[in-house]
Enzyme design. Structure first.
Site, PDB file in Angstrom:
ATOM      1  CD  GLU A 117      46.428  34.246  -4.538  1.00 14.80           C
ATOM      2  OE1 GLU A 117      46.761  34.345  -3.354  1.00 14.80           O
ATOM      3  OE2 GLU A 117      47.178  33.937  -5.474  1.00 14.80           O
ATOM      4  N   GLY A 119      40.706  35.024   0.613  1.00 17.25           N
ATOM      5  CA  GLY A 119      41.208  36.009   1.563  1.00 17.25           C
ATOM      6  C   GLY A 119      41.897  37.188   0.913  1.00 17.25           C
ATOM      7  N   GLY A 121      40.749  39.056  -2.346  1.00 15.94           N
ATOM      8  CA  GLY A 121      39.766  40.042  -2.803  1.00 15.94           C
ATOM      9  C   GLY A 121      40.397  41.200  -3.537  1.00 15.94           C
ATOM     10  CB  SER A 122      39.926  44.834  -3.097  1.00 18.31           C
ATOM     11  OG  SER A 122      38.521  44.716  -3.130  1.00 18.31           O
ATOM     12  CG  ASN A 234      42.041  51.119 -17.040  1.00 20.17           C
ATOM     13  OD1 ASN A 234      41.072  51.733 -16.618  1.00 20.17           O
ATOM     14  ND2 ASN A 234      43.280  51.511 -16.834  1.00 20.17           N
ATOM     15  NE  ARG A 237      38.184  47.696 -12.087  1.00 22.67           N
ATOM     16  CZ  ARG A 237      39.201  48.044 -11.329  1.00 22.67           C
ATOM     17  NH1 ARG A 237      39.803  49.204 -11.498  1.00 22.67           N
ATOM     18  NH2 ARG A 237      39.635  47.245 -10.358  1.00 22.67           N
ATOM     19  CD  GLU A 353      36.656  41.806 -13.758  1.00 15.99           C
ATOM     20  OE1 GLU A 353      36.898  40.728 -13.201  1.00 15.99           O
ATOM     21  OE2 GLU A 353      37.446  42.383 -14.506  1.00 15.99           O
ATOM     22  CB  THR A 355      34.307  46.288  -4.196  1.00 18.81           C
ATOM     23  OG1 THR A 355      35.386  47.095  -3.703  1.00 18.81           O
ATOM     24  CG2 THR A 355      34.598  44.824  -3.923  1.00 18.81           C
TER      25      THR A 355
END
Lengths: 374, 331
Positions: A117, A119, A121-122, A234, A237, A353, A355
């Site tokens: 979304e 703002g 990110g991770s 999983n 990646r 996917e 950082t």
């Protein structure tokens, strides 16, 4: 321990290589890069030729690697129409699999995954998009950012908040996955342009304005969405590791060819440059072996998040390292050939996917918990 | 940094804040506009380092580097334009006795592009070539058969965006030559390149500062897992380390002298700019990958400029030989 792939997979790898060399011409790659245009014709050709085979994950992984080795933008574009499919495969109802997944498999539909979304990110669990139950529907409001296939996919497997977490600090609770169709009223998307690389892929922002989602479009159980997405990461990646190994190998191919041709022309190639080639080759091979190990765990139904994060993190940094080193070694030649595109394409590997920082968090957390990497 | 130099830095910064900052993205997308080239002349950037006999301002090396450093902070393309004219094109014209043409370049009535494909090592013989062209340009400087030539002809701009220096229309442009004149041997150009290590370093360091400043501002406001990025040790420590390296090198740039030290700084700053810009982009996450955020240009430009200005073999060998005092690093 046998490091050789089975003969059928080696044969498959060869077929994908031949396809990629034939179809991913420099003219095609450059045009899609310049115009930021998704190569739908290549998606169809790849599907028709039979080289896209999602029934065998080893083939998926090797196919991605070989395609990205020839051109990352086109390679990712040809293999990404199914992005997020594993969530539906593993947790979707028969109805959802039949209605959506079967059409993706035959090329009649394209899909995407809506997790990130603006703002956000991770911080996946911090998402703001919410779906409120209203009769036999959910009413969806919010937005998603950096969504691959966002401007072209027919539907999106989307992570949303359906309930507040029962414990405020456990924000990952109360999240669910819904299938959102592009043609649902209140859905819109804005294509993102001006990307540094992978410009042939389509990336967009998705906006949900009171979108009515039928209850049957809930994937799996309500409140389990976070776990489904983490499980998917999983898997994905490993495939990003494959993209990265492909890019690293492609850059290595070009440097090897460049230095060999210099020597053939009688231009002395210093030990310094040869050492750089050696380092690129070693890191690429190490990345590939890590990827194989992660894949081996995953495809034998015993996923190992530590190894997966090691594979993705290391391979993505290797892709960026090899592309940058290749630019350094080849100088102006790199600047005026497709190598510069590899350089631009490579950087996103360290971002999407998960950082590089997220992968390191996963690895250290698992190690300190005592979860062995073996 | 002495008072005079600080004043120069402040003045150029003020110009950049007012004239470039809000336009920098447009420069990347559409090229630097004619009005900006005029502004560079009005500010005295063009010819800043040149003798008054050529219409220059006779700034010392540090003063000239201050201009390049500041411009690169905002637009590496703008900095390279000034460098390319002041350090390469005008001295070449002057050396060939073409002072009238040099005067026209200073006034902006004639523009000259720089074809780089065969100027440096590792270039091959590409045609059409990668050229640093300020479009529309009727003149091009190129190297052919060991000679530096001034070529007049028709220029055709490529539609492919180059990796770097997009503000100058660098790309696989083609040029149909109509007439050419020799400006000197290739060695004269190499000497100018080698002799401008400090200036090149100023550009590498300026663009690194531009990228790192953006990263520092962004990591103050961007939150993840409820904390601003700056609160995370890997981010804060890495950016602090990079800023420290930048500070040391900037101090070196403005306080040291000599060819060997120039080469030392060029090797370090070229390498550093790639590292700094890469981290600056990384800490912007997905947003860093988008042109709109203005950080990816530094990453592209750092690599493109390394290819254009830094000779990974030649410059390192020259540095090794100056340190050993004899032939070295040739195997």
């Amino acid at each position: 321990m046998d490091f050789d792939l089975p003969a059928d997979l080696e044969e498959y790898r060869k077929q994908v290589r031949e396809f990629s060399l034939r179809e991913f011409t420099e003219e095609t790659a450059m045009m899609h890069d310049i115009k930021e245009k998704y190569p739908d014709e290549l998606r169809k050709k790849a599907l028709e030729s039979g080289i896209i085979d999602f029934s065998n994950p080893w083939k998926t992984m090797l196919g991605i690697e070989e395609m990205c080795r020839v051109d990352p933008g086109l390679g990712i574009s040809a293999t990404v129409p199914y992005f997020g499919a594993e969530i539906l495969m593993l947790h979707g109802s028969d109805y959802l699999r039949e209605k959506y997944l079967s059409k993706v498999a035959t090329g009649k539909m394209m899909m995407g995954l809506g997790v990130t979304e603006p703002g956000g990110g991770s911080d996946v669990a911090g998402l703001k998009t919410s779906a409120k139950k209203s009769g036999n529907h959910y009413i969806l409001n919010g937005s998603k950012m950096f969504i691959t296939n966002g401007g072209i996919a027919d539907f999106f497997v989307t992570l949303v908040r359906t309930a507040e977490p029962d414990v405020p600090s456990k924000r990952h609770r109360g999240l669910s996955v819904l299938v959102v169709e592009r043609n649902f009223k209140g859905f819109s998307s804005n294509k993102l342009t001006g990307k540094l690389g992978v410009r042939a892929t389509n990336t967009a922002e998705l906006i949900f304005d009171n979108v009515e989602i039928p209850q049957e479009n809930l994937v799996g159980e309500e409140g389990k969405g976070f776990y489904y997405v983490m499980e998917f990461f999983n898997i994905s990646r490993v495939f990003v590791a494959a993209q990265s190994v492909g890019i690293a190998q492609g850059a290595l191919d070009m440097v090897t060819e460049y230095l060999s041709s210099q020597e053939k022309k009688g231009v002395p190639v210093s030990e310094e440059l040869k050492f750089k080639l050696s380092e690129m080759a070693t890191r690429t091979e190490a990345s590939r072996l890590l990827m194989y190990k992660a894949a081996s765990y995953l495809f034998n139904y015993k996923p190992n998040p530590t190894i997966t994060s090691m594979a993705k993190g290391y391979a993505s940094e290797t892709a960026a390292f090899c592309a940058e080193t290749a630019m350094e070694v080849t100088g102006m030649t790199g600047l005026s050939t497709k190598l510069e595109r590899f350089f631009r394409d490579s950087k996103i590997m360290e971002i999407w996917e998960g950082t590089s920082e997220v992968e390191k968090i996963v690895i250290s957390r698992m190690m300190m918990r005592g979860d062995s990497s073996e | 940094m002495n008072e005079q130099l600080q004043m120069m830095m402040d003045n150029v910064k003020q110009f950049c804040e007012q004239a470039i900052k809000d336009q920098a993205i447009t420069f990347e997308r559409e090229g630097i506009p004619e009005s900006m080239f005029q502004a560079f002349r009005d500010q005295g950037f063009i010819g800043a380092n040149l003798p008054s006999s050529m219409g220059g301002a006779e700034l010392d090396r540090q003063g000239y580097d201050a201009i390049l450093f500041r411009l690169a902070e905002y637009s590496p393309s703008a900095a390279f334009y000034v460098y390319m004219n002041n350090s390469i094109i005008l001295p070449l014209l002057s050396g060939a006795g073409m002072n009238d043409l040099a005067g026209e370049v200073m006034k902006g009535t004639v523009r000259i592009g720089l074809a780089s494909s065969n100027l440096l090592e590792g270039t091959g013989d590409h045609d059409p070539f990668l050229s640093t062209a300020v479009f529309p340009s009727e003149h091009m400087i190129k190297v052919e058969n060991g000679k530096v030539l001034l070529v007049r002809g028709k220029f055709q701009h490529a539609d492919r965006k180059s990796l770097g220096l997009r503000g100058l229309g660098v790309g696989m442009n083609s040029f149909e030559a109509e007439e050419s004149k020799e400006l000197g041997r290739k060695e004269s150009l190499e000497k100018l390149m080698l002799g401008s290590s400090w200036e090149q370093s100023a550009i590498f360091l300026g663009l690194s500062k531009g990228a790192l400043d953006k990263a520092i501002e962004y990591t103050k406001v961007r939150k993840t897992f409820n904390y601003p990025l700056k609160d995370y040790s890997p981010v804060a420590f890495r950016l602090s380390e990079l800023m420290s390296d930048l500070e040391f090198m900037t101090h070196f740039l403005f306080s040291e002298e000599g060819e060997q030290k120039g080469l030392m700084l060029k090797a370090r700053s070229s390498d550093f700019s790639r590292k700094a810009t890469k981290h600056a982009l990384q800490y912007h996450g997905g947003y860093g990958y988008l042109e709109d955020f203005g950080v990816e240009k530094f990453y592209r430009d750092s690599v493109a400029l390394s290819s254009l200005m830094f000779r990974p073999e030649g410059d390192k060998k020259a540095l090794a030989e100056s340190i050993y005092g004899s032939k070295s690093g040739y195997l």
